[in-house]
Design an enzyme around this catalytic site. Structure first.
Site, PDB file in Angstrom:
ATOM      1  N   GLN A   1      13.141  -6.185  -7.787  1.00  0.00           N
ATOM      2  CA  GLN A   1      12.242  -7.021  -8.592  1.00  0.00           C
ATOM      3  C   GLN A   1      12.016  -6.490 -10.005  1.00  0.00           C
ATOM      4  O   GLN A   1      12.017  -7.277 -10.960  1.00  0.00           O
ATOM      5  CB  GLN A   1      10.895  -7.179  -7.881  1.00  0.00           C
ATOM      6  CG  GLN A   1       9.910  -8.053  -8.654  1.00  0.00           C
ATOM      7  CD  GLN A   1       8.801  -8.570  -7.793  1.00  0.00           C
ATOM      8  OE1 GLN A   1       9.004  -9.460  -6.988  1.00  0.00           O
ATOM      9  NE2 GLN A   1       7.605  -8.015  -7.960  1.00  0.00           N
TER      10      GLN A   1
ATOM     11  N   GLU B   1       3.921  -5.322 -12.247  1.00  0.00           N
ATOM     12  CA  GLU B   1       5.326  -5.265 -12.642  1.00  0.00           C
ATOM     13  C   GLU B   1       5.640  -6.360 -13.656  1.00  0.00           C
ATOM     14  O   GLU B   1       6.407  -6.156 -14.604  1.00  0.00           O
ATOM     15  CB  GLU B   1       6.223  -5.379 -11.410  1.00  0.00           C
ATOM     16  CG  GLU B   1       6.203  -4.127 -10.537  1.00  0.00           C
ATOM     17  CD  GLU B   1       6.891  -4.322  -9.198  1.00  0.00           C
ATOM     18  OE1 GLU B   1       7.493  -5.393  -8.988  1.00  0.00           O
ATOM     19  OE2 GLU B   1       6.824  -3.397  -8.357  1.00  0.00           O
TER      20      GLU B   1
ATOM     21  N   ASP C   1      -6.721 -10.286  -1.985  1.00  0.00           N
ATOM     22  CA  ASP C   1      -7.088 -10.126  -3.391  1.00  0.00           C
ATOM     23  C   ASP C   1      -6.331 -11.055  -4.327  1.00  0.00           C
ATOM     24  O   ASP C   1      -6.650 -11.141  -5.522  1.00  0.00           O
ATOM     25  CB  ASP C   1      -6.819  -8.681  -3.815  1.00  0.00           C
ATOM     26  CG  ASP C   1      -5.341  -8.308  -3.673  1.00  0.00           C
ATOM     27  OD1 ASP C   1      -4.748  -8.630  -2.621  1.00  0.00           O
ATOM     28  OD2 ASP C   1      -4.791  -7.684  -4.597  1.00  0.00           O
ATOM     29  N   GLN C   2      -5.335 -11.762  -3.823  1.00  0.00           N
ATOM     30  CA  GLN C   2      -4.455 -12.544  -4.695  1.00  0.00           C
ATOM     31  C   GLN C   2      -5.193 -13.676  -5.416  1.00  0.00           C
ATOM     32  O   GLN C   2      -4.853 -14.028  -6.551  1.00  0.00           O
ATOM     33  CB  GLN C   2      -3.285 -13.093  -3.880  1.00  0.00           C
ATOM     34  CG  GLN C   2      -2.407 -12.006  -3.291  1.00  0.00           C
ATOM     35  CD  GLN C   2      -1.488 -12.488  -2.187  1.00  0.00           C
ATOM     36  OE1 GLN C   2      -1.276 -13.689  -2.012  1.00  0.00           O
ATOM     37  NE2 GLN C   2      -0.940 -11.549  -1.421  1.00  0.00           N
TER      38      GLN C   2
ATOM     39  N   HIS D   1       3.073 -14.825  -5.941  1.00  0.00           N
ATOM     40  CA  HIS D   1       1.892 -14.869  -5.082  1.00  0.00           C
ATOM     41  C   HIS D   1       0.737 -14.086  -5.693  1.00  0.00           C
ATOM     42  O   HIS D   1      -0.387 -14.148  -5.207  1.00  0.00           O
ATOM     43  CB  HIS D   1       2.232 -14.285  -3.710  1.00  0.00           C
ATOM     44  CG  HIS D   1       2.586 -12.821  -3.754  1.00  0.00           C
ATOM     45  ND1 HIS D   1       3.555 -12.304  -4.584  1.00  0.00           N
ATOM     46  CD2 HIS D   1       2.087 -11.757  -3.071  1.00  0.00           C
ATOM     47  CE1 HIS D   1       3.645 -10.992  -4.403  1.00  0.00           C
ATOM     48  NE2 HIS D   1       2.767 -10.634  -3.499  1.00  0.00           N
TER      49      HIS D   1
ATOM     50  N   ASP E   1      -6.190   5.789   1.737  1.00  0.00           N
ATOM     51  CA  ASP E   1      -6.428   4.384   1.409  1.00  0.00           C
ATOM     52  C   ASP E   1      -7.919   4.098   1.566  1.00  0.00           C
ATOM     53  O   ASP E   1      -8.579   4.632   2.471  1.00  0.00           O
ATOM     54  CB  ASP E   1      -5.616   3.490   2.346  1.00  0.00           C
ATOM     55  CG  ASP E   1      -5.465   2.083   1.811  1.00  0.00           C
ATOM     56  OD1 ASP E   1      -6.470   1.350   1.778  1.00  0.00           O
ATOM     57  OD2 ASP E   1      -4.346   1.712   1.424  1.00  0.00           O
TER      58      ASP E   1
ATOM     59  N   HIS F   1       0.832  -1.198   0.000  1.00  0.00           N
ATOM     60  CA  HIS F   1       0.000   0.000   0.000  1.00  0.00           C
ATOM     61  C   HIS F   1       0.870   1.254   0.000  1.00  0.00           C
ATOM     62  O   HIS F   1       0.619   2.201  -0.755  1.00  0.00           O
ATOM     63  CB  HIS F   1      -0.915   0.005   1.222  1.00  0.00           C
ATOM     64  CG  HIS F   1      -1.945  -1.075   1.213  1.00  0.00           C
ATOM     65  ND1 HIS F   1      -3.291  -0.831   1.014  1.00  0.00           N
ATOM     66  CD2 HIS F   1      -1.844  -2.419   1.379  1.00  0.00           C
ATOM     67  CE1 HIS F   1      -3.967  -1.962   1.057  1.00  0.00           C
ATOM     68  NE2 HIS F   1      -3.102  -2.943   1.282  1.00  0.00           N
TER      69      HIS F   1
ATOM     70  N   SER G   1       3.133  -6.831  -7.775  1.00  0.00           N
ATOM     71  CA  SER G   1       3.963  -7.796  -8.505  1.00  0.00           C
ATOM     72  C   SER G   1       3.331  -8.177  -9.840  1.00  0.00           C
ATOM     73  O   SER G   1       4.019  -8.342 -10.847  1.00  0.00           O
ATOM     74  CB  SER G   1       4.177  -9.058  -7.659  1.00  0.00           C
ATOM     75  OG  SER G   1       5.031  -8.792  -6.563  1.00  0.00           O
TER      76      SER G   1
END
Length: 476
Positions: A353, A376, A392-393, A368, A118, A19, A373
């Site tokens: 990364q 990206e 949310d994954q 994950h 947020d 976040h 990620s």
């Protein structure tokens, strides 16, 4: 974008790495547009992360008008603040933050003109309305995750939750518009896997998401070519005023070409992996990382190890100091696997990364499927194997595999044979198929953040709206 130094925005993220990183990217873009930024962190988060990443954060202080400020999260010092205590953190923050926000707005020297918070900070809306300033929510999750969160009350009302057992996991969910044909129980956010529809986690996510409609706008780190159909659902049924301005990591490189990589991480970045990658053949390496929060058991780690070793592919694996759960002595990697790794693997504690994903030696990403990620990987044109952990994954991984065709989804599976097979499917058997799809989406992502693209235009609109918003904001 015209500069107006008197415009002052307070930005308040949830105190979690993903976040904070997303909202720092936004803050940098707004600061670059001439808006004064006060970036708020909880004292606990600031002490744990920012003090240990002073070099990474020093450049923000070079942005005119940018400042960091801390506030209490309202929890005792010894509170664990772990993901399972998430509702306690959100409730405490919602009580602790409104007085500070109101104080900042009424500051005679430099009053805040707009609040960006947020999406979990619902009480901030009350504070903004009381003092007459505009408030915009930023949800750092995908649009598809946001929409599924929003629809939870409807799913419950339709009797499609709670899930009735493991045999029920592949049952289709029919009450999320736009996802009727492919969303299964197992693809719902992890907090939906409860027996009680009154579970506090479940109610928290649903409540906070529905309150987004009361803000003056909603910022999402996504782009129209990726999630256009779901963004339309949100505009039609929840928040008409959406600023889809992602992928933020790519957007920053367009607006601020001199930007260098930085991250608010708890761990020192190990750059030695880049020299190792330089020695590997093109697209020969599977990069493995499960993010900054997820943990796995020693047994799960061993299954992944054997799967990677037996795949015969080179691999770069990020194993954080706290990745493996268990008592002292139980989190050690077996010696025989370390020996096998030496032949074709590289283990690192934390890596840069974005640089890794852009490296020519990397041909796939075992992830994950956290949203940062995932984006990206999309920008880098990197196909994915998705093994989601929580929140949310689960839904991100379903979209990666079933909707966007950018990889393979192996959620709820942890078996060496499956790991071996999916690595080879991604990098050998179906390599051309996935690379073509990933390249196409990467081009669309880059187009969106370049001049004239949807995200580029939406960011310009956001900046102009912030500068034009009156003291009497209209609801989203």
């Amino acid at each position: 974008m015209e500069k107006q130094d008197h415009v002052h925005v307070a930005i308040l993220p949830l105190p979690a790495v993903g976040h904070v990183n997303s909202m720092l990217n936004l803050a940098e873009l707004l600061g670059h547009a001439g808006i004064k930024i006060t970036f708020l962190n909880t004292e606990h988060y600031y002490d744990r992360v920012i003090r240990h990443s002073s070099d990474a954060f020093s450049r923000y202080m070079q942005i005119p008008g940018f400042q960091f400020k801390t506030l209490t999260d309202g929890l005792p010092r010894d509170h664990p603040r772990t993901p399972d205590k998430f509702p306690e953190l959100v409730d405490s923050l919602n009580c602790a933050t409104p007085p500070l926000l109101k104080e900042m707005v009424s500051d005679s020297k430099s009053p805040v003109n707009c609040i960006i918070t947020d999406g979990y900070m619902s009480r901030a809306i009350d504070a903004a309305r009381e003092v007459g300033v505009s408030i915009i929510y930023f949800r750092t999750i995908s649009a598809c995750a946001f929409w599924s969160f929003h629809c939870i009350p409807d799913i419950i009302d339709a009797g499609e939750l709670p899930i009735k057992g493991t045999e029920d996991m592949d049952r289709l969910i029919t009450t999320v518009p736009g996802m009727e044909g492919f969303l299964r129980c197992r693809d719902l956010p992890s907090f939906c896997r409860v027996n009680d529809p009154m579970d506090p986690h479940l109610l928290l996510f649903a409540r906070e998401t529905r309150l987004s409609a009361h803000a003056d706008g909603l910022i999402l780190n996504t782009f129209e070519d990726l999630e256009g159909p779901i963004l339309s659902q949100i505009r039609n049924h929840s928040c008409p005023n959406i600023y889809s301005i992602g992928p933020l990591n790519a957007h920053l490189k367009v607006r601020i070409p001199e930007k260098t990589y930085s991250s608010s991480s708890l761990w020192k970045i190990d750059r030695s992996c880049m020299a190792w990658l330089d020695k590997q053949p093109k697209q020969s390496v599977i990069y493995v990382s499960f993010g900054s929060i997820a943990v796995m058991s020693r047994d799960q780690l061993i299954e992944f190890y054997y799967g990677l070793v037996h795949s015969k592919k080179n691999f770069l694996w990020v194993i954080r100091p706290d990745l493996i759960s268990g008592k002292d002595g139980e989190n050690q990697i077996p010696e025989e696997l370390l020996e096998a790794t030496k032949e074709r693997g590289c283990i690192a504690g934390w890596v840069p990364q974005e640089e890794v994903l852009a490296h020519s030696a990397v041909g796939g990403f075992l992830t994950h499927c956290g949203w940062n990620s995932t984006l990206e990987s999309i920008v880098a044109g990197m196909p994915m194997i998705c093994w989601p952990s929580f929140a949310d994954q689960q839904i991100n991984s379903r979209f990666v595999g079933e909707v966007w065709k950018l990889g393979l989804d192996i959620k709820d599976l942890c078996d060496r044979n499956i790991v071996e097979k999916t690595v080879n499917d991604l990098m050998v058997e179906r390599k051309e198929e996935f690379m073509e799809s990933a390249d196409r989406m990467a081009n669309l992502a880059k187009k969106s953040v370049n001049k004239g693209g949807s995200s580029y235009c939406n960011l310009d609109r956001l900046v102009n709206d912030i500068k034009m918003m009156s003291s009497q904001p209209q609801n989203c």
